[in-house]
Motif scaffolding. Structure first.
Motif, PDB file in Angstrom:
ATOM      1  N   THR A 158      -3.513   3.741  -4.878  1.00  0.00           N
ATOM      2  CA  THR A 158      -4.017   5.211  -5.377  1.00  0.00           C
ATOM      3  C   THR A 158      -3.195   6.391  -5.241  1.00  0.00           C
ATOM      4  OG1 THR A 158      -6.212   4.028  -4.541  1.00  0.00           O
ATOM      5  CG2 THR A 158      -6.054   6.433  -5.092  1.00  0.00           C
ATOM      6  N   LYS A 159      -3.162   7.122  -6.240  1.00  0.00           N
ATOM      7  CA  LYS A 159      -2.285   8.550  -6.135  1.00  0.00           C
ATOM      8  C   LYS A 159      -3.049   9.319  -5.128  1.00  0.00           C
ATOM      9  CE  LYS A 159       0.910  11.636  -8.711  1.00  0.00           C
ATOM     10  NZ  LYS A 159       1.214  11.870  -9.887  1.00  0.00           N
ATOM     11  N   LYS A 160      -2.339   9.779  -4.360  1.00  0.00           N
ATOM     12  CA  LYS A 160      -2.934  10.857  -3.205  1.00  0.00           C
ATOM     13  C   LYS A 160      -1.990  11.809  -2.989  1.00  0.00           C
ATOM     14  CE  LYS A 160      -6.024   7.838  -0.780  1.00  0.00           C
ATOM     15  NZ  LYS A 160      -6.841   7.460   0.648  1.00  0.00           N
ATOM     16  N   GLY A 161      -2.230  13.090  -3.616  1.00  0.00           N
ATOM     17  CA  GLY A 161      -1.173  14.161  -3.523  1.00  0.00           C
ATOM     18  C   GLY A 161       0.113  13.755  -4.528  1.00  0.00           C
ATOM     19  N   GLY A 162       1.293  13.684  -3.940  1.00  0.00           N
ATOM     20  CA  GLY A 162       2.284  13.528  -4.813  1.00  0.00           C
ATOM     21  C   GLY A 162       2.904  11.861  -4.614  1.00  0.00           C
ATOM     22  N   ARG A 163       2.133  11.216  -3.777  1.00  0.00           N
ATOM     23  CA  ARG A 163       2.520   9.915  -3.925  1.00  0.00           C
ATOM     24  C   ARG A 163       1.368   8.806  -3.853  1.00  0.00           C
ATOM     25  NH1 ARG A 163       3.915   8.203   2.179  1.00  0.00           N
ATOM     26  NH2 ARG A 163       1.877   7.241   2.681  1.00  0.00           N
ATOM     27  N   TYR A 164       1.635   7.607  -4.020  1.00  0.00           N
ATOM     28  CA  TYR A 164       0.862   6.480  -4.135  1.00  0.00           C
ATOM     29  C   TYR A 164       0.734   5.678  -2.555  1.00  0.00           C
ATOM     30  CZ  TYR A 164       0.650   6.727  -9.070  1.00  0.00           C
ATOM     31  OH  TYR A 164       0.503   7.123 -10.325  1.00  0.00           O
ATOM     32  N   GLU A 165      -0.726   5.726  -2.312  1.00  0.00           N
ATOM     33  CA  GLU A 165      -0.920   4.995  -1.000  1.00  0.00           C
ATOM     34  C   GLU A 165      -1.669   3.635  -1.187  1.00  0.00           C
ATOM     35  OE1 GLU A 165      -2.570   7.744   1.869  1.00  0.00           O
ATOM     36  OE2 GLU A 165      -0.558   8.944   1.600  1.00  0.00           O
ATOM     37  N   LEU A 166      -1.615   2.760  -0.377  1.00  0.00           N
ATOM     38  CA  LEU A 166      -2.639   1.615  -0.268  1.00  0.00           C
ATOM     39  C   LEU A 166      -3.914   1.892   0.511  1.00  0.00           C
ATOM     40  CD1 LEU A 166      -0.675  -1.242   1.049  1.00  0.00           C
ATOM     41  CD2 LEU A 166      -1.107  -0.943  -1.192  1.00  0.00           C
ATOM     42  N   GLU A 167      -5.076   1.561  -0.252  1.00  0.00           N
ATOM     43  CA  GLU A 167      -6.450   1.813   0.103  1.00  0.00           C
ATOM     44  C   GLU A 167      -7.107   0.630   0.263  1.00  0.00           C
ATOM     45  OE1 GLU A 167      -9.772   4.185  -2.230  1.00  0.00           O
ATOM     46  OE2 GLU A 167      -8.584   5.712  -1.113  1.00  0.00           O
ATOM     47  N   GLY A 168      -7.692   0.294   1.211  1.00  0.00           N
ATOM     48  CA  GLY A 168      -8.167  -1.131   1.469  1.00  0.00           C
ATOM     49  C   GLY A 168      -9.630  -1.003   0.661  1.00  0.00           C
ATOM     50  N   GLN A 196       3.432  -0.226  -9.938  1.00  0.00           N
ATOM     51  CA  GLN A 196       3.627  -1.337 -10.884  1.00  0.00           C
ATOM     52  C   GLN A 196       3.311  -2.744 -10.164  1.00  0.00           C
ATOM     53  OE1 GLN A 196       6.169   0.935  -9.752  1.00  0.00           O
ATOM     54  NE2 GLN A 196       7.903  -0.071  -9.283  1.00  0.00           N
ATOM     55  N   ASN A 197       3.110  -2.594  -8.747  1.00  0.00           N
ATOM     56  CA  ASN A 197       2.641  -3.782  -8.042  1.00  0.00           C
ATOM     57  C   ASN A 197       1.171  -3.823  -7.771  1.00  0.00           C
ATOM     58  OD1 ASN A 197       5.396  -4.548  -7.958  1.00  0.00           O
ATOM     59  ND2 ASN A 197       5.868  -3.352  -6.214  1.00  0.00           N
ATOM     60  N   ALA A 198       0.314  -2.974  -8.613  1.00  0.00           N
ATOM     61  CA  ALA A 198      -0.997  -3.012  -8.248  1.00  0.00           C
ATOM     62  C   ALA A 198      -1.721  -4.049  -8.298  1.00  0.00           C
ATOM     63  CB  ALA A 198      -1.742  -1.876  -9.282  1.00  0.00           C
ATOM     64  N   SER A 199      -1.396  -5.258  -9.054  1.00  0.00           N
ATOM     65  CA  SER A 199      -2.054  -6.585  -9.391  1.00  0.00           C
ATOM     66  C   SER A 199      -2.029  -7.398  -7.926  1.00  0.00           C
ATOM     67  CB  SER A 199      -1.713  -7.098 -10.492  1.00  0.00           C
ATOM     68  OG  SER A 199      -0.307  -7.693 -10.434  1.00  0.00           O
ATOM     69  N   ASP A 200      -0.703  -7.097  -7.456  1.00  0.00           N
ATOM     70  CA  ASP A 200      -0.327  -7.975  -5.990  1.00  0.00           C
ATOM     71  C   ASP A 200      -1.110  -7.414  -4.970  1.00  0.00           C
ATOM     72  OD1 ASP A 200       1.628  -9.439  -7.404  1.00  0.00           O
ATOM     73  OD2 ASP A 200       3.518  -8.275  -6.825  1.00  0.00           O
ATOM     74  N   TYR A 201      -1.204  -5.969  -4.945  1.00  0.00           N
ATOM     75  CA  TYR A 201      -1.940  -5.470  -3.850  1.00  0.00           C
ATOM     76  C   TYR A 201      -3.445  -5.762  -3.981  1.00  0.00           C
ATOM     77  CZ  TYR A 201       1.994  -2.475  -3.346  1.00  0.00           C
ATOM     78  OH  TYR A 201       3.610  -1.968  -3.131  1.00  0.00           O
TER      79      TYR A 201
END
Length: 102
Positions: free
Chosen positions: A80-90, A67-72
Motif C-alpha cells: 500500500t502506498k503511504k506517503g511517498g513510499r509503498y509499505e506492507l500491510e498485513g 510490482q510484487n503485489a501478487s507475491d505479497y
C-alpha cells in the motif's frame, strides 16, 4: 560533519549504512531479510515467503515493491502506498501479533 538540516543528516546516517549493508546480502532488496537470522529462518514477528523468486522475511510496515503485489498477497500482505513510499500491510491473522488471553 553534517551541513544539512538535522532531519536530512539523521536520514543520511540511517540510509547510507543500511544501503552498504544490503550490498553484501547477495542482492536482496530492502524488503528482503531484515528479519532473518544467520540460520536463514525468519525472526519472531516476521512471515517467511518468496517474493520475486527470492526468500524474504516479511513484516507490517516494511517497504515493498508494487510490482510484487501478487507475491505479497500469498502471505497475507498488501503493498500500500503511504506517503511517498509503498509499505506492507498485513491483511490476515497470520501477519498480526497474536493476543493470548490468560
Amino acid at each position: 560533519m553534517c551541513r544539512m538540516t538535522a532531519v536530512r543528516c539523521f536520514a543520511m546516517v540511517l540510509i547510507i549504512p543500511a544501503t552498504i549493508g544490503l550490498a553484501g546480502c547477495g542482492g536482496h532488496s530492502s524488503s528482503s531479510n531484515s528479519g532473518s537470522s544467520s540460520s536463514g529462518k525468519c525472526a519472531s514477528g516476521f512471515v517467511s515467503g518468496t517474493v520475486a523468486g527470492q526468500s524474504k522475511c516479511l513484516q507490517n510496515g516494511q517497504q515493498c515493491q508494487e510490482q510484487n503485489a501478487s507475491d505479497y498477497k500469498k502471505y497475507g500482505f498488501s503493498c500500500t502506498k503511504k506517503g511517498g513510499r509503498y509499505e506492507l500491510e498485513g491483511t490476515s491473522s497470520s501477519t498480526k501479533p497474536s493476543s493470548k488471553n490468560k
